[in-house]
Design a protein around this motif. Structure first.
Motif, mmCIF file in Angstrom:
data_model
loop_
_atom_site.group_PDB
_atom_site.id
_atom_site.type_symbol
_atom_site.label_atom_id
_atom_site.label_comp_id
_atom_site.label_asym_id
_atom_site.label_seq_id
_atom_site.Cartn_x
_atom_site.Cartn_y
_atom_site.Cartn_z
ATOM 1 N N GLY A 33 0.816 -1.201 0.000
ATOM 2 C CA GLY A 33 0.000 0.000 0.000
ATOM 3 C C GLY A 33 0.852 1.253 0.000
ATOM 4 O O GLY A 33 1.919 1.294 -0.583
ATOM 5 N N VAL A 34 0.370 2.273 0.663
ATOM 6 C CA VAL A 34 1.086 3.545 0.749
ATOM 7 C C VAL A 34 1.852 3.569 2.061
ATOM 8 O O VAL A 34 1.281 3.359 3.120
ATOM 9 N N PRO A 35 3.163 3.823 2.004
ATOM 10 C CA PRO A 35 3.938 3.847 3.252
ATOM 11 C C PRO A 35 3.548 5.025 4.133
ATOM 12 O O PRO A 35 3.063 6.047 3.649
ATOM 13 N N SER A 36 3.776 4.864 5.424
ATOM 14 C CA SER A 36 3.527 5.953 6.375
ATOM 15 C C SER A 36 4.583 5.870 7.473
ATOM 16 O O SER A 36 5.221 4.837 7.659
ATOM 17 N N GLY A 37 4.774 6.970 8.167
ATOM 18 C CA GLY A 37 5.763 6.994 9.232
ATOM 19 C C GLY A 37 7.148 7.311 8.713
ATOM 20 O O GLY A 37 7.311 7.896 7.652
ATOM 21 N N SER A 38 8.155 6.886 9.478
ATOM 22 C CA SER A 38 9.545 7.192 9.149
ATOM 23 C C SER A 38 10.336 5.916 8.893
ATOM 24 O O SER A 38 10.137 4.909 9.565
ATOM 25 N N TYR A 39 11.244 5.997 7.930
ATOM 26 C CA TYR A 39 12.114 4.882 7.564
ATOM 27 C C TYR A 39 13.559 5.377 7.568
ATOM 28 O O TYR A 39 13.857 6.424 6.998
ATOM 29 N N CYS A 40 14.456 4.633 8.229
ATOM 30 C CA CYS A 40 15.856 5.042 8.376
ATOM 31 C C CYS A 40 16.787 3.926 7.939
ATOM 32 O O CYS A 40 16.457 2.754 8.033
ATOM 33 N N GLY A 41 17.988 4.329 7.498
ATOM 34 C CA GLY A 41 19.010 3.366 7.134
ATOM 35 C C GLY A 41 20.327 4.053 6.882
ATOM 36 O O GLY A 41 20.415 5.281 6.876
ATOM 37 N N TYR A 43 24.431 3.557 4.777
ATOM 38 C CA TYR A 43 25.229 2.891 3.761
ATOM 39 C C TYR A 43 26.698 3.163 4.073
ATOM 40 O O TYR A 43 27.107 4.324 4.172
ATOM 41 N N MET A 44 27.451 2.105 4.259
ATOM 42 C CA MET A 44 28.885 2.196 4.535
ATOM 43 C C MET A 44 29.192 3.108 5.734
ATOM 44 O O MET A 44 30.207 3.776 5.769
ATOM 45 N N PHE A 45 28.318 3.172 6.690
ATOM 46 C CA PHE A 45 28.497 3.835 7.989
ATOM 47 C C PHE A 45 28.661 5.351 7.950
ATOM 48 O O PHE A 45 28.653 5.993 8.981
ATOM 49 N N PHE A 46 28.850 5.973 6.799
ATOM 50 C CA PHE A 46 28.984 7.431 6.802
ATOM 51 C C PHE A 46 27.897 8.117 5.984
ATOM 52 O O PHE A 46 27.838 9.330 5.922
ATOM 53 N N ILE A 47 27.013 7.346 5.369
ATOM 54 C CA ILE A 47 25.854 7.907 4.687
ATOM 55 C C ILE A 47 24.621 7.435 5.433
ATOM 56 O O ILE A 47 24.396 6.237 5.591
ATOM 57 N N LYS A 48 23.841 8.386 5.915
ATOM 58 C CA LYS A 48 22.615 8.057 6.656
ATOM 59 C C LYS A 48 21.436 8.703 5.948
ATOM 60 O O LYS A 48 21.523 9.842 5.484
ATOM 61 N N GLY A 49 20.351 7.967 5.880
ATOM 62 C CA GLY A 49 19.159 8.483 5.234
ATOM 63 C C GLY A 49 17.920 8.249 6.072
ATOM 64 O O GLY A 49 17.857 7.317 6.868
ATOM 65 N N ARG A 50 16.968 9.130 5.860
ATOM 66 C CA ARG A 50 15.684 9.011 6.553
ATOM 67 C C ARG A 50 14.609 9.576 5.632
ATOM 68 O O ARG A 50 14.785 10.645 5.051
ATOM 69 N N ILE A 51 13.528 8.829 5.497
ATOM 70 C CA ILE A 51 12.364 9.302 4.757
ATOM 71 C C ILE A 51 11.198 9.362 5.726
ATOM 72 O O ILE A 51 10.890 8.376 6.398
ATOM 73 N N ASP A 52 10.581 10.524 5.806
ATOM 74 C CA ASP A 52 9.380 10.723 6.632
ATOM 75 C C ASP A 52 8.201 10.923 5.691
ATOM 76 O O ASP A 52 8.186 11.885 4.915
ATOM 77 N N PHE A 53 7.232 10.014 5.750
ATOM 78 C CA PHE A 53 6.032 10.153 4.930
ATOM 79 C C PHE A 53 5.069 11.051 5.692
ATOM 80 O O PHE A 53 4.482 10.641 6.688
ATOM 81 N N VAL A 54 4.947 12.291 5.245
ATOM 82 C CA VAL A 54 4.155 13.282 5.967
ATOM 83 C C VAL A 54 2.681 13.239 5.560
ATOM 84 O O VAL A 54 1.833 13.789 6.260
ATOM 85 N N ASP A 60 9.319 13.755 3.265
ATOM 86 C CA ASP A 60 10.525 14.530 3.547
ATOM 87 C C ASP A 60 11.695 13.568 3.435
ATOM 88 O O ASP A 60 11.659 12.468 3.982
ATOM 89 N N PHE A 61 12.739 13.982 2.716
ATOM 90 C CA PHE A 61 13.909 13.153 2.464
ATOM 91 C C PHE A 61 15.095 13.799 3.156
ATOM 92 O O PHE A 61 15.429 14.951 2.882
ATOM 93 N N ASN A 62 15.715 13.082 4.082
ATOM 94 C CA ASN A 62 16.849 13.606 4.851
ATOM 95 C C ASN A 62 18.076 12.761 4.559
ATOM 96 O O ASN A 62 18.038 11.542 4.664
ATOM 97 N N LEU A 63 19.171 13.419 4.223
ATOM 98 C CA LEU A 63 20.403 12.733 3.868
ATOM 99 C C LEU A 63 21.562 13.373 4.617
ATOM 100 O O LEU A 63 21.684 14.593 4.670
#
Length: 132
Positions: A33-41, A43-54, A60-63
């Motif tokens: 379906g349609v994602p909701s909430g926040s997803y984090c992860g 890559y190689m320990f120095f790249i961090k990402g977060r997507i918040d489905f508002v 919102d895309f945070n890098l």
């Protein structure tokens, strides 16, 4: 006889439409379906990402790359029945995620939602984001 044939035709078509609608809803549920909430992860320990489905249409895309943080707010998204997320504005001049893709010489950014996680594939590397 004509009335009963007409009743059968309308009743059968209505039943087929209801079954089709239920199949579409089941397929959407199976794809997550349609994602909701926040997803984090990360890559190689120095790249961090977060997507918040508002909302059901904006994220919102945070890098964070080695301490350099970028936030793209209220990016429109669309979820296809198979779980593929598209960003319809990414090719528009000035779009935040579109600029990130261009500035980092990435050919693409594929986003897939399977109901449990978000899979990001930038061509040069991929990462899974989980609920956080």
């Amino acid at each position: 006889v004509t009335v009963s044939v007409l009743y059968w035709f309308v009743h059968t078509k209505m039943r087929a439409a209801v079954i089709l609608l239920l199949c579409v809803l089941v397929a959407m549920a199976a794809a997550g379906g349609v994602p909701s909430g926040s997803y984090c992860g990360s890559y190689m320990f120095f790249i961090k990402g977060r997507i918040d489905f508002v909302s059901s249409t904006e994220l919102d895309f945070n890098l964070d790359v080695g301490g350099k943080k970028t936030t793209c707010r209220k990016e429109r998204f669309v979820v296809a029945p198979g779980g593929e997320l598209t960003l319809p504005d990414k090719d528009n001049k000035g779009d935040c995620i579109g600029e990130l893709i261009k500035d980092n010489d990435l050919d693409t950014l594929k986003i897939h939602f399977d109901g449990n996680k978000i899979h990001l594939d930038a061509g040069v590397g991929s990462v899974d984001l989980k609920h956080c």
